[in-house]
Every structure is written in C-alpha cells, then in structure tokens.
Design a protein around this motif. Structure first.
Motif, PDB file in Angstrom:
ATOM      1  N   MET A   1       0.854  -1.185   0.000  1.00  0.00           N
ATOM      2  CA  MET A   1       0.000   0.000   0.000  1.00  0.00           C
ATOM      3  C   MET A   1       0.892   1.238   0.000  1.00  0.00           C
ATOM      4  O   MET A   1       1.799   1.370   0.799  1.00  0.00           O
ATOM      5  CB  MET A   1      -0.892  -0.027   1.245  1.00  0.00           C
TER       6      MET A   1
ATOM      7  N   PHE B   1      -4.760   8.314   2.914  1.00  0.00           N
ATOM      8  CA  PHE B   1      -6.172   8.489   2.570  1.00  0.00           C
ATOM      9  C   PHE B   1      -7.044   7.541   3.401  1.00  0.00           C
ATOM     10  O   PHE B   1      -8.089   7.930   3.934  1.00  0.00           O
ATOM     11  CB  PHE B   1      -6.363   8.217   1.072  1.00  0.00           C
ATOM     12  N   ALA B   2      -6.592   6.286   3.524  1.00  0.00           N
ATOM     13  CA  ALA B   2      -7.362   5.319   4.319  1.00  0.00           C
ATOM     14  C   ALA B   2      -7.439   5.770   5.774  1.00  0.00           C
ATOM     15  O   ALA B   2      -8.480   5.645   6.427  1.00  0.00           O
ATOM     16  CB  ALA B   2      -6.722   3.934   4.213  1.00  0.00           C
TER      17      ALA B   2
ATOM     18  N   ARG C   1     -10.780   6.516   8.011  1.00  0.00           N
ATOM     19  CA  ARG C   1     -11.078   5.902   9.311  1.00  0.00           C
ATOM     20  C   ARG C   1     -11.333   6.970  10.364  1.00  0.00           C
ATOM     21  O   ARG C   1     -12.216   6.825  11.212  1.00  0.00           O
ATOM     22  CB  ARG C   1      -9.916   4.993   9.729  1.00  0.00           C
TER      23      ARG C   1
ATOM     24  N   GLY D   1     -11.327 -20.002  -7.981  1.00  0.00           N
ATOM     25  CA  GLY D   1     -10.594 -18.749  -7.971  1.00  0.00           C
ATOM     26  C   GLY D   1     -11.218 -17.721  -7.053  1.00  0.00           C
ATOM     27  O   GLY D   1     -11.113 -17.819  -5.826  1.00  0.00           O
ATOM     28  N   ASP D   2     -11.885 -16.767  -7.651  1.00  0.00           N
ATOM     29  CA  ASP D   2     -12.396 -15.664  -6.869  1.00  0.00           C
ATOM     30  C   ASP D   2     -13.803 -15.896  -6.331  1.00  0.00           C
ATOM     31  O   ASP D   2     -14.387 -15.012  -5.748  1.00  0.00           O
ATOM     32  CB  ASP D   2     -12.394 -14.391  -7.730  1.00  0.00           C
TER      33      ASP D   2
ATOM     34  N   ASP E   1     -26.138 -10.943  -7.018  1.00  0.00           N
ATOM     35  CA  ASP E   1     -26.671  -9.783  -6.327  1.00  0.00           C
ATOM     36  C   ASP E   1     -27.989  -9.422  -6.989  1.00  0.00           C
ATOM     37  O   ASP E   1     -28.035  -9.243  -8.206  1.00  0.00           O
ATOM     38  CB  ASP E   1     -25.678  -8.618  -6.434  1.00  0.00           C
TER      39      ASP E   1
ATOM     40  N   PRO F   1     -27.020   0.698  -9.387  1.00  0.00           N
ATOM     41  CA  PRO F   1     -26.429   0.647  -8.057  1.00  0.00           C
ATOM     42  C   PRO F   1     -24.913   0.849  -8.058  1.00  0.00           C
ATOM     43  O   PRO F   1     -24.349   1.301  -7.086  1.00  0.00           O
ATOM     44  CB  PRO F   1     -26.794  -0.759  -7.578  1.00  0.00           C
ATOM     45  N   ASN F   2     -24.267   0.508  -9.155  1.00  0.00           N
ATOM     46  CA  ASN F   2     -22.818   0.662  -9.195  1.00  0.00           C
ATOM     47  C   ASN F   2     -22.391   2.011  -9.757  1.00  0.00           C
ATOM     48  O   ASN F   2     -21.216   2.239 -10.019  1.00  0.00           O
ATOM     49  CB  ASN F   2     -22.194  -0.453 -10.035  1.00  0.00           C
TER      50      ASN F   2
ATOM     51  N   PRO G   1     -19.145  -0.906  -6.378  1.00  0.00           N
ATOM     52  CA  PRO G   1     -19.694  -2.250  -6.546  1.00  0.00           C
ATOM     53  C   PRO G   1     -19.470  -3.057  -5.272  1.00  0.00           C
ATOM     54  O   PRO G   1     -18.501  -2.815  -4.530  1.00  0.00           O
ATOM     55  CB  PRO G   1     -18.871  -2.819  -7.707  1.00  0.00           C
ATOM     56  N   VAL G   2     -20.352  -3.991  -5.044  1.00  0.00           N
ATOM     57  CA  VAL G   2     -20.325  -4.725  -3.782  1.00  0.00           C
ATOM     58  C   VAL G   2     -18.973  -5.370  -3.520  1.00  0.00           C
ATOM     59  O   VAL G   2     -18.445  -5.332  -2.410  1.00  0.00           O
ATOM     60  CB  VAL G   2     -21.435  -5.801  -3.782  1.00  0.00           C
ATOM     61  N   ARG G   3     -18.395  -5.946  -4.546  1.00  0.00           N
ATOM     62  CA  ARG G   3     -17.123  -6.647  -4.333  1.00  0.00           C
ATOM     63  C   ARG G   3     -16.013  -5.668  -3.962  1.00  0.00           C
ATOM     64  O   ARG G   3     -15.167  -5.958  -3.122  1.00  0.00           O
ATOM     65  CB  ARG G   3     -16.748  -7.452  -5.585  1.00  0.00           C
TER      66      ARG G   3
ATOM     67  N   ARG H   1     -10.097  -4.301   4.064  1.00  0.00           N
ATOM     68  CA  ARG H   1      -8.666  -3.996   3.954  1.00  0.00           C
ATOM     69  C   ARG H   1      -8.316  -2.645   4.571  1.00  0.00           C
ATOM     70  O   ARG H   1      -7.378  -2.536   5.350  1.00  0.00           O
ATOM     71  CB  ARG H   1      -8.252  -4.020   2.475  1.00  0.00           C
ATOM     72  N   HIS H   2      -9.051  -1.618   4.192  1.00  0.00           N
ATOM     73  CA  HIS H   2      -8.630  -0.266   4.559  1.00  0.00           C
ATOM     74  C   HIS H   2      -9.371   0.325   5.752  1.00  0.00           C
ATOM     75  O   HIS H   2      -8.826   1.169   6.451  1.00  0.00           O
ATOM     76  CB  HIS H   2      -8.781   0.670   3.361  1.00  0.00           C
TER      77      HIS H   2
ATOM     78  N   GLU I   1      -8.850  -2.638   8.512  1.00  0.00           N
ATOM     79  CA  GLU I   1      -7.398  -2.832   8.585  1.00  0.00           C
ATOM     80  C   GLU I   1      -6.964  -4.297   8.696  1.00  0.00           C
ATOM     81  O   GLU I   1      -6.064  -4.626   9.458  1.00  0.00           O
ATOM     82  CB  GLU I   1      -6.812  -2.018   9.736  1.00  0.00           C
TER      83      GLU I   1
ATOM     84  N   GLY J   1     -12.219 -15.385  -0.133  1.00  0.00           N
ATOM     85  CA  GLY J   1     -11.999 -16.450  -1.106  1.00  0.00           C
ATOM     86  C   GLY J   1     -11.479 -15.937  -2.431  1.00  0.00           C
ATOM     87  O   GLY J   1     -11.843 -16.442  -3.498  1.00  0.00           O
ATOM     88  N   VAL J   2     -10.645 -14.905  -2.384  1.00  0.00           N
ATOM     89  CA  VAL J   2     -10.046 -14.362  -3.609  1.00  0.00           C
ATOM     90  C   VAL J   2      -8.526 -14.368  -3.436  1.00  0.00           C
ATOM     91  O   VAL J   2      -8.008 -14.607  -2.344  1.00  0.00           O
ATOM     92  CB  VAL J   2     -10.544 -12.925  -3.907  1.00  0.00           C
TER      93      VAL J   2
ATOM     94  N   THR K   1      -5.926 -10.123  -6.407  1.00  0.00           N
ATOM     95  CA  THR K   1      -7.251  -9.521  -6.605  1.00  0.00           C
ATOM     96  C   THR K   1      -7.526  -8.478  -5.536  1.00  0.00           C
ATOM     97  O   THR K   1      -8.089  -7.415  -5.814  1.00  0.00           O
ATOM     98  CB  THR K   1      -8.337 -10.614  -6.575  1.00  0.00           C
TER      99      THR K   1
ATOM    100  N   ARG L   1      -8.223   0.081  -7.230  1.00  0.00           N
ATOM    101  CA  ARG L   1      -9.256   0.714  -8.064  1.00  0.00           C
ATOM    102  C   ARG L   1     -10.339   1.352  -7.196  1.00  0.00           C
ATOM    103  O   ARG L   1     -10.810   2.458  -7.437  1.00  0.00           O
ATOM    104  CB  ARG L   1      -9.890  -0.335  -8.984  1.00  0.00           C
TER     105      ARG L   1
ATOM    106  N   MET M   1     -10.220   2.393  -4.056  1.00  0.00           N
ATOM    107  CA  MET M   1      -9.790   3.577  -3.309  1.00  0.00           C
ATOM    108  C   MET M   1      -9.689   4.791  -4.222  1.00  0.00           C
ATOM    109  O   MET M   1     -10.015   5.913  -3.821  1.00  0.00           O
ATOM    110  CB  MET M   1      -8.459   3.305  -2.618  1.00  0.00           C
TER     111      MET M   1
ATOM    112  N   ARG N   1     -11.482   5.294  -6.847  1.00  0.00           N
ATOM    113  CA  ARG N   1     -12.851   5.709  -7.137  1.00  0.00           C
ATOM    114  C   ARG N   1     -13.482   6.414  -5.936  1.00  0.00           C
ATOM    115  O   ARG N   1     -14.193   7.413  -6.079  1.00  0.00           O
ATOM    116  CB  ARG N   1     -13.668   4.468  -7.517  1.00  0.00           C
TER     117      ARG N   1
END
Lengths: 472, 190
Positions: free
Chosen positions: A1, A8-9, A13, A238-239, A244, A294-295, B136-138, B146-147, B150, B161-162, B166, B173, B175, B177
């Motif tokens: 990071m 920024f994070a 917080r 994988g992911d 949704d 929504p996105n 987006p939800v993901r 993560r941020h 923490e 599970g990623v 990823t 991306r 952050m 946005r």
C-alpha cells in the motif's frame, strides 16, 4: 500500500469514527433468536391487557366533539385506500401473539407471516400465530422469500418461497400460504445461486465449461423465460462467484468480472449506465422515475418526474426518497436526496422550486399535509408541515440508536416511547402530538422496530428479534 | 452458573429444550464460549455490517443473522478463528438479505447532528458511507475489510476467497474511485 493510499485510508477511518459505532444487540436476544426452544408464542389474556391499559394510559380523554370525530372518520376513510396506512388506531392495542425469529416477510393476501428461525423456515397464520407450514433448515437446506420486484418492493409481500438444497442441486418454489411445492428445478452447474425475482425463478452460476450462466423460469408453467451465457470463462476455485439481486438488476460477479442482467429479459445492462427503475406513482397522476445503476457514480443518479401524458416535468440529480405512505394530500411534492449536500430537498414539481431542505431525517409518512419523519441515531420522531418543513411536534423514541418506522391512521401516529422508564406503544394525535393512549410493550433487546398495518386491521411489529401482532 | 451449565460441566452434555449442547474439553460449555465471542465480536461485526450496508437497521439485522449462523456452525467455527468465520458469514450474508426490510440501501440514515446543526449540514461519516455505497459490492467488501477494518491483504483474500492479487488490484481501483467520489462531493460543497 502506498503512503498516499495509507494516508487516505487513515483519513477515512478518522472521519468515520469507527470506534464510536456500537451494536445494541444483546446476547440473550441472539441466542433466543437462535433457539427454537426459546420461542414464545403467547396469547395475552384480554383481562390482563385491560388491566394494563387502565394502569398505563398517559393522556386525557379521547375527542368527544362530534365535528372532530366526523373529521377524523373522514380522514380515516380517505386513508383506507392508501398503502401502508393503518386502520383505526384510536383504541389501545394489545399483544395478540408474538414469536421469535428473523422476520422474513408478510404475505398480506394470505395473511401469512414468514419467520426464519434457527432450524426452520416457518409460515405463521397472522391471525393466530400458529405454524401453517415449515421447512427444516440446516447447512444444506435453506429457504428465502421472494421479496424483490422490479420496483424494489412487493406491495402485497412475497408470493412464493424458494427452498434450495445445494448438495443435490434442487430448488423448490413453495406457495407462501400453503407451503405446497409448486415448482421444482435442478441445476448441474458447477456452482449456482437462485432467487425468486418478479415471480420468476432466476438461477445464476458457472456451468461445467466455466462460463457464467443464468436462467429465468416461470414456476407456474416451467417455461424458460430467458437464458444467458457469458463468453468469459471463470476458473474453478478462484475468486468465487456471487449473485446480487436488486430492483432492476440481477448481478453476476466473479473476481474482477461482473455483469448486470435485466431480470425481465436477461439482457446485460450497463453497470455504470443509467438504467431506469423505481417508477413511483405520485399524487395527481405524476410518476417519478429513478435513474442510475447501483454501481453508478453519484452523478449517475437522477430523478425524472413525468406528467399524466408522459411529459417530463422535472429532472434533477439525486435519489428519490418519497415517503412510503402518502395520502396525496399535498400533490406535486417530490423528496430527493441531494448527494452533494446529503440533505433531502423537498421540491414542488409544478414550479421546480425547492420548498425546503433538511438533513438527518427519513420521510416515513405524508398524510393530511403532515410529514412524519424519523431520524436514526437520535431516535427522534418529528412531524413537520410538509410544504414548509416547519416542525409541528417531536417525540423521543424508545429506541434511540436506530429507531422506529411509525404508523398512522391519518389521525394518530403510533410510536414506541418510554413512560416512567418503561417502553410503551403510544398513539399520539397527528396534528398536536398529544398522547391519545399508551400501552406497555417491551420489545426486549430489539434495537429497531418497524410497524406494519395488515389488511385485517392488526398491527405487525417486526424487530431484530421477532414479530408481534397487536389488535384492539 | 445456570443449572444446565452445571450439568454440562459434570457430564459433558446437557439438554436444553430440543437442543443438545456439548461441553468443550475444558468444561466450558459451547454456549459460554460463544457468549465470550459474542461480547468481543459484536461491535466489530456491527461496524463491518454498517459500512457494507450503510444502514443501521440492516446492520443490526445482519449482525444478528451472522451470530445466529455462526452459533449454528459453532463446532466448526471454534476450531479456527471464529471472528474470521463470522466475518466471512457476514460478507456473504448481504446478498441473501437484500431488502429484507423495506429500507432501501441508498436511504441509509443520516445523523442526528445534521438535523440539529441546520440545513445542508454534512456529516463526515455519512458522506463516506454514501460514497462507499457507490462502489460495486465486491469493491466495497474489499475496501471495508482492507482499509477501514485494517485486515491484511492475506486475511482479506482468505476471508473473501479471492487471491491476494485480486485484493491488491481491487482495493487500488476502489480507493481511487472512492477518492474521486469524495473529492467531487467536497468540491461541490465548498
């Protein structure tokens, strides 16, 4: 990071003050909701309730003036056809029965209340609280009601319940009132998720070749409405793969890949585009349409208001926040959340002018020119003049952290407040805020409560720990 | 200690209603163990639920369901890190419970302070939560874990599970946005 991202994070917080966010759940509530053995379903004897009534009424006598009573009757009659409005709230309500579990929906036409308990999904008779049917649940069997429609809400509640068994790939659609299985479908896809959307059984997943796939079926006929198969292949393990479902979209996602489908056609819709949904009928024959996915970014959200003939009268950025209950007494008012100011702008459609604007409240009910609004964190209920925003009266609710969705019959507003340190269901005069009656009711460890009017005249209170039916 | 717990300690198993509780090896019942977990996990899970859903009603509902499901699977959850187990349950719950109540995702609460502070007041927390809701939800799940909460990239990857890659790319991306969204809103206000 990177240091920049780290900073920024950190700022986020700090601004969020995360440590100040606290849950109000208590352990007993969680465990009670988790154990069928602790379910209680009690019919309260009318004599006990009557005694409690005498002991706890807080206010003076009801209106006796004939003119007022006639006016009240007229208001109630006008409100009788308004979705979400209650019947007569002028008489004290008593607990008829209550049950623990996670509220999963109410089917108004059939008078069925759905509860998700620890080991089963149950359909209760709204009149008696008796279990009409139930399905055992465990790690391999689960049920959920159909609650999503193209407009985001199902006016009459879910009309079906979907029960799935991932282990053997079966899905059963059950009639909400009887529990009868009306459709059965199977899937041999590598992984899948399913939901009832607008009455259709929609299954999304990854097929054996690794393609994202989706299928919509009419449970009544078994006819396939549409199918979808993406070109991208998704590697196994994988992911993960997710579904949704929201108004206007069925979303599929795996890793960085995602697609939103139109639930009616199965056609992909742009994730960040301006798909239109949420048509809301306003008083005076107007229609408000929420645009934006929504996105989408904040500026992708906008509200259009159309006249009777479909002519666009108004278009503005923001999110439609119309009160769920609106008797049409102030036609032409549109409530839009301004994403720049975070306040709700109340706009006169006929002139396009913002009549007033306020942050920190949620419009719940607009009736007889009064707007009943609640704020979450302070637990206050406010009644304001809908056209000016001027406060008429306010009350402190019993649930201060997240609050309560109130109910009205056009004359009274039902709230949950404390009296002498005890929680009470309280009816206040809509116009003045004076207490009409109060009845003790302890929602236990609940942190929020929603009040619903049922067609039978009963009032359903749902909390995070169970449901309670009240009747006079 | 309740009577039921005493029996658990003495005999290793007891019956409460229609359920059977198995005592842990050290004599502490699973219920006691879960109660301790509940006390420690309640607020962190609520924070995660609130940041994911943007709505305190839904957040409480989600946390309640998370605990119920975790308790249902307590034998499995307690073998590893119950908190990670519960976070994973919660991360997957939101899809299942979309619009269970009549509250809409995008009509989350705005703070009381905004009312008392006058019109057009903007609360920092609420602005960020609303900005989160535009993701987006993901992306939102990854940013929150993560941020904002923490967790390490490896923990986020394991819980969602990623892959770690990823997590890195999605977080980056998201952050960017989020920053754009907040910058835009801030610029418009000033």
């Amino acid at each position: 990071m990177s240091i920049d991202t780290d900073r920024f994070a950190g700022e986020l917080r700090a601004r969020l003050e995360i440590e100040e966010l606290h849950s109000t759940l208590d352990f007993d509530t969680v465990l009670a909701g988790s154990k069928r053995a602790r379910r209680r379903r009690a019919v309260v004897a009318s004599t006990v309730a009557a005694g409690a009534l005498v002991a706890t009424v807080l206010a003076g006598p009801p209106l006796v003036d004939l003119g007022h009573r006639m006016a009240d009757a007229a208001r109630r009659e006008r409100l009788a056809g308004v979705d979400g409005a209650a019947g007569d709230l002028s008489k004290p309500l008593n607990v008829a029965w209550q049950a623990s579990g996670a509220f999963a929906g109410v089917s108004e036409p059939s008078g069925t209340i759905l509860l998700d308990t620890d080991h089963s999904f149950e359909a209760l008779d709204a009149a008696t609280g008796q279990v009409r049917w139930s399905v055992a649940e465990d790690a391999d069997h689960s049920c959920s009601p159909a609650a999503v429609t193209a407009s985001g809400t199902a006016a009459d509640g879910p009309d079906g319940v979907l029960c799935v068994s991932p282990a053997d790939g079966t899905m059963q659609v059950r009639d909400v009132a009887t529990g009868d299985v009306v459709a059965t479908e199977t899937s041999d896809w590598r992984e899948w998720h399913a939901a009832l959307v607008d009455g259709a059984l929609v299954v999304v997943g990854v097929d054996q070749e690794g393609h994202a796939v989706a299928r919509s079926t009419d449970p009544a006929t078994g006819d396939v409405n549409w199918t979808y198969r993406g070109e991208t292949t998704i590697p196994p393990g994988g992911d993960g793969f997710g579904m949704d479902v929201g108004p206007g979209i069925v979303g599929l996602a795996a890793g960085a890949w995602s697609v939103n489908l139109d639930p009616a056609t199965g056609e992909p819709v742009a994730a960040d585009g301006a798909a239109e949904h949420h048509p809301v009928e306003l008083a005076g024959g107007l229609t408000a349409i929420q645009s934006g996915a929504p996105n989408g970014a904040p500026d992708a959200w906008s509200v259009r208001v159309l006249g009777r003939d479909g002519t666009e009268l108004l278009r503005m950025p923001g999110i439609l926040e119309q009160p769920p209950v609106d008797d049409g007494s102030v036609p032409g008012l549109v409530f839009v959340l301004n994403l720049e100011t975070n306040a709700i702008d109340v706009i006169d459609v006929t002139t396009g002018t913002t009549l007033w604007s306020h942050g920190g409240f949620r419009p719940d009910v607009l009736v007889d020119g009064f707007l009943v609004a609640t704020s979450n964190t302070g637990g206050k209920l406010r009644v304001v003049d809908a056209t000016t925003g001027e406060q008429v009266w306010t009350a402190q609710l019993h649930l201060p952290n997240v609050g309560l969705a109130p109910l009205t019959d056009g004359v009274n507003v039902l709230t949950l407040e404390e009296a002498a340190g005890e929680p009470n269901l309280v009816a206040r005069d809509l116009a003045t805020g004076s207490v009409v009656w109060a009845q003790p009711w302890d929602p236990g460890g609940a942190s929020w409560a929603l009040l619903h009017a049922l067609p039978s005249g009963d009032v359903l209170a749902t909390t995070d720990s169970g449901v309670t039916i009240f009747r006079p | 200690m309740s009577g039921a717990e005493s029996v658990a300690s003495a005999q290793g198993a007891f019956v409460t209603g229609d359920e059977i509780e198995i005592a842990a090896a050290d004599g502490v019942s699973h219920e006691q163990e879960f109660a301790e977990f509940f006390r420690a996990a309640r607020d962190p899970l609520y924070r995660m639920a609130y940041l994911l859903s943007g709505d305190p009603h839904r957040a409480e509902d989600l946390v309640q369901q998370t605990f119920e499901r975790t308790w249902r699977s307590w034998r499995s959850a307690r073998r590893g890190d119950p908190m990670a187990w519960a976070r994973r349950v919660l991360a997957n719950l939101r899809i299942d419970t979309w619009r269970r109540t009549r509250r809409e995702v995008l009509t989350g609460h705005t703070p009381e302070g905004a009312v008392d502070g006058g019109e057009r007041a903007v609360d920092g927390r609420d602005a960020i939560v609303r900005a989160l809701l535009t993701l987006p939800v993901r992306q939102r799940r990854i940013v929150v874990l993560r941020h904002l909460l923490e967790l390490s990239e490896a923990e986020v990857a394991a819980e969602l599970g990623v892959s770690v890659g990823t997590v890195k790319s999605t977080a980056s991306r998201a952050m960017a946005r989020l920053r754009d969204t907040l910058d835009t809103a801030g610029g418009a206000r000033s």
